[in-house]
Motif scaffolding. Sequence first.
Motif, short mmCIF file in Angstrom:
data_model
loop_
_atom_site.label_atom_id
_atom_site.label_comp_id
_atom_site.label_asym_id
_atom_site.label_seq_id
_atom_site.Cartn_x
_atom_site.Cartn_y
_atom_site.Cartn_z
N ASN A 1 13.24 -18.25 -53.53
CA ASN A 1 12.25 -18.08 -52.46
C ASN A 1 10.95 -17.62 -53.09
O ASN A 1 10.51 -16.49 -52.92
CB ASN A 1 12.77 -17.06 -51.45
N ARG A 2 10.35 -18.52 -53.85
CA ARG A 2 9.28 -18.11 -54.76
C ARG A 2 7.98 -17.70 -54.08
O ARG A 2 7.16 -17.03 -54.69
CB ARG A 2 9.05 -19.25 -55.77
N PHE A 3 7.77 -18.07 -52.81
CA PHE A 3 6.55 -17.63 -52.13
C PHE A 3 6.71 -16.24 -51.51
O PHE A 3 5.76 -15.70 -50.94
CB PHE A 3 6.13 -18.63 -51.06
N GLU A 4 7.90 -15.65 -51.59
CA GLU A 4 8.11 -14.27 -51.13
C GLU A 4 8.63 -13.40 -52.28
O GLU A 4 8.13 -12.30 -52.49
CB GLU A 4 9.09 -14.24 -49.96
N ALA A 5 9.67 -13.85 -52.95
CA ALA A 5 10.19 -13.13 -54.11
C ALA A 5 9.32 -13.53 -55.30
O ALA A 5 9.61 -14.49 -56.02
CB ALA A 5 11.65 -13.51 -54.36
N LEU A 6 8.26 -12.80 -55.49
CA LEU A 6 7.19 -13.22 -56.40
C LEU A 6 7.58 -13.12 -57.86
O LEU A 6 8.08 -12.09 -58.32
CB LEU A 6 5.93 -12.39 -56.14
N VAL A 7 7.34 -14.20 -58.60
CA VAL A 7 7.47 -14.23 -60.05
C VAL A 7 6.21 -14.88 -60.59
O VAL A 7 5.80 -15.95 -60.14
CB VAL A 7 8.71 -15.04 -60.49
N THR A 8 5.56 -14.22 -61.54
CA THR A 8 4.34 -14.79 -62.12
C THR A 8 4.67 -15.49 -63.42
O THR A 8 5.48 -15.01 -64.20
CB THR A 8 3.29 -13.69 -62.37
N PRO A 9 4.01 -16.68 -63.65
CA PRO A 9 3.02 -17.32 -62.79
C PRO A 9 3.62 -18.29 -61.78
O PRO A 9 2.89 -19.02 -61.11
CB PRO A 9 2.16 -18.08 -63.79
N ASP A 10 4.96 -18.35 -61.67
CA ASP A 10 5.60 -19.41 -60.88
C ASP A 10 5.12 -19.46 -59.43
O ASP A 10 4.90 -20.55 -58.88
CB ASP A 10 7.12 -19.23 -60.91
N SER A 11 4.98 -18.30 -58.80
CA SER A 11 4.61 -18.28 -57.38
C SER A 11 3.22 -18.87 -57.17
O SER A 11 3.00 -19.66 -56.24
CB SER A 11 4.67 -16.85 -56.84
#
Length: 686
Positions: free
Chosen positions: A166-176
């Motif tokens: 859930n990359r737009f909420e569970a944020l991982v940089t730079p992936d989100s």
Amino acid sequence: MHYAYSVCDMCMNKCGLIARVEDGIVKKLDPNPKFLKSRGMLCARGNAGIDRLYDPDRLKHPLLRVGERGEGKWKQISWDEAYTLMAEKFDEIAKKYTRCGMLFTPGSDMQSTFVHRFAEVYGSYNVTTHESNCLISRNRAFLDTYGEVPFADLLNTNYVLMSGSNRFEALVTPDSTDLMTAKKRGCKIVVLDPRYTKTAALADEWFPIRPGTDMAFFLAVTNVIINEKLFDADYANNKLFGLEELRIHVQQYTPEWAEKECDIPAKDIIRIAREMTAAAPEAIVYPGRRSSDYIQSTQIRRSMAIVNALLGNWDRPGGLTATRQVGLSAPELEEPPFYEDNPDDRVDVDRAPLMFEEEGSFKHIRDAVLEEKPYPVKGWFIYKFNPMQSGANRQKTIKMMEQMDFIVNVDITMSDTALYSDLVLPSSSYLERTDPASGLQGSSACACVVTRDPVVKPLYESKPVFEILKSLSVKMDLGEYFDFTVEEYRKQQLRKLPNAEEILKKDGVYYNQSKLYGIYEGKIYKTKSKKIELMNTRYEEMGADPMPVYKRPKMPKSNEFRVVVGRNAYFTHGSTSNYKHLNELMPENMLWMHPKAAAKLGIKEGDLVAVKSAVSEVELKATFKFGVREDTVYMESGFGILSKDLRTVHGKGACLVELLEDQSDALTGNMAMHETLVTVQRKGVL
């Protein structure tokens, strides 16, 4: 006003920031525009770093328990008294149970390396980390397919399939941020998730897959790719091992069969397989940090890795990229002592065949402690780790702690785990300390080095864990093994990087302009076959399935629901829900239910409900979401806090890990948090 570089510590991303400091007070945290991994941005959690620094609930002094465990009665003591007590208790445990009678658990932190170092110096093999709860099955699956754990080049891809992430909420940089950039230029995003998350909402297609059936979907996709010969034959010939065996293996896994398992139409499975291969090699099955899931986690993720291999995306633009060399050097330190009376191995030995020793398995260690097999473990040193809010089956964690002779907890607040400890020591925040250098990978964004220096002076009597362990080592006549400063340690790490110290002071980050794509050109893979392994013969030799074999998960009965675990953009597990500005965004957690499922049980929006599993029962309010499957419920972590010293969040909502059964991935010991089935009953209206 002056400005100081630092690196965020509100989650594991370590985003670069600039602190605005006036009269010794941090007034604002801004993103570091030169920090490419976070694309020059800082999220809500990052901005709340000031809340961590100035939290009124911060621990201020060393505290010794004087009541029963969990009662919350403490006596303030001096640091010297704390060091003396620790030295005495550690020696006592070593003499009575051997040095492996002490367990060490560091959380994700730039100073955690010093906890590992102290465990070695003290002489205990028993170290486990937070990652053993959530991440290691992903790492194992991709490591055993490619020879290393990849990074997704989302910025340059044209097709992304996200299963559970859930990359737009569970944020991982730079992936989100990169995923959003890719979406804007036309990248197709397909999401498989039993919840309609923000990522699903922004995707091109969302399929509410039946929980636990991801492998069925990916094996069916593999079936289509192989039978329709949609893969690059030359690439497969040169790079892949076990293609013919895989072809035979997946004949049973047709799209029509998978439709009945995962509730995704066969025509869509076929179409997605064709679309992905048409977009390849700029196409990805995202290998990201999914929440802990099933007892087949490693094999589920192997099925995802295998589809990526058939897409031919490894080590290529828009696909999966390899680790780039950051250039840090290992410091030269005194060899730790050897203790002949120690057991032969870790306490969780043989409980999971493919466990990573440096991570261990919290689930298996906890079981071993409770069983006192193969030997007793009676002491625990915990740093920045809160299993009472992150390890499934909280009652088991309480029993484990009650069985310990001595528990030391180093943290910034009185967490639930600290509440059940014997000695609680106040840790300094990341804005108050000097840290070693850390190498970061950011897919196409960067390979870089970061570090930290104090932005302000430490508040109260707080100390960094390095200083605590260094002082303790002196008390225990082990000082020669910690005879260095963090600055000296860092200087050794940077010794082969030209002008690194100067650049870090000037920019807050150091970049190693290393090769991004084609790292494996002319090189062999770090696997047994020296190729990308669709079939793993090492698994076969140890009695595991060499290729993923689908086993239907236990399905909920008509009156049951499966609990799924997820993350949001505000909370890092249970560590940030007490901070005022983040708590305002979500003051309590609620149980997500589909309105039709709730109506059958006479439950209305906002009703108090009892949620019961095989291990416990919790109560919280229900909220209706059309974007969740009727057989599925969901609740956020970070609530149901026991510690009254976390005043903002105490008494709000329910604890997720109180409810979850502690099952584990068969191969790695990763917690399997999605295996829990529950019943829900209306309690009334608040």
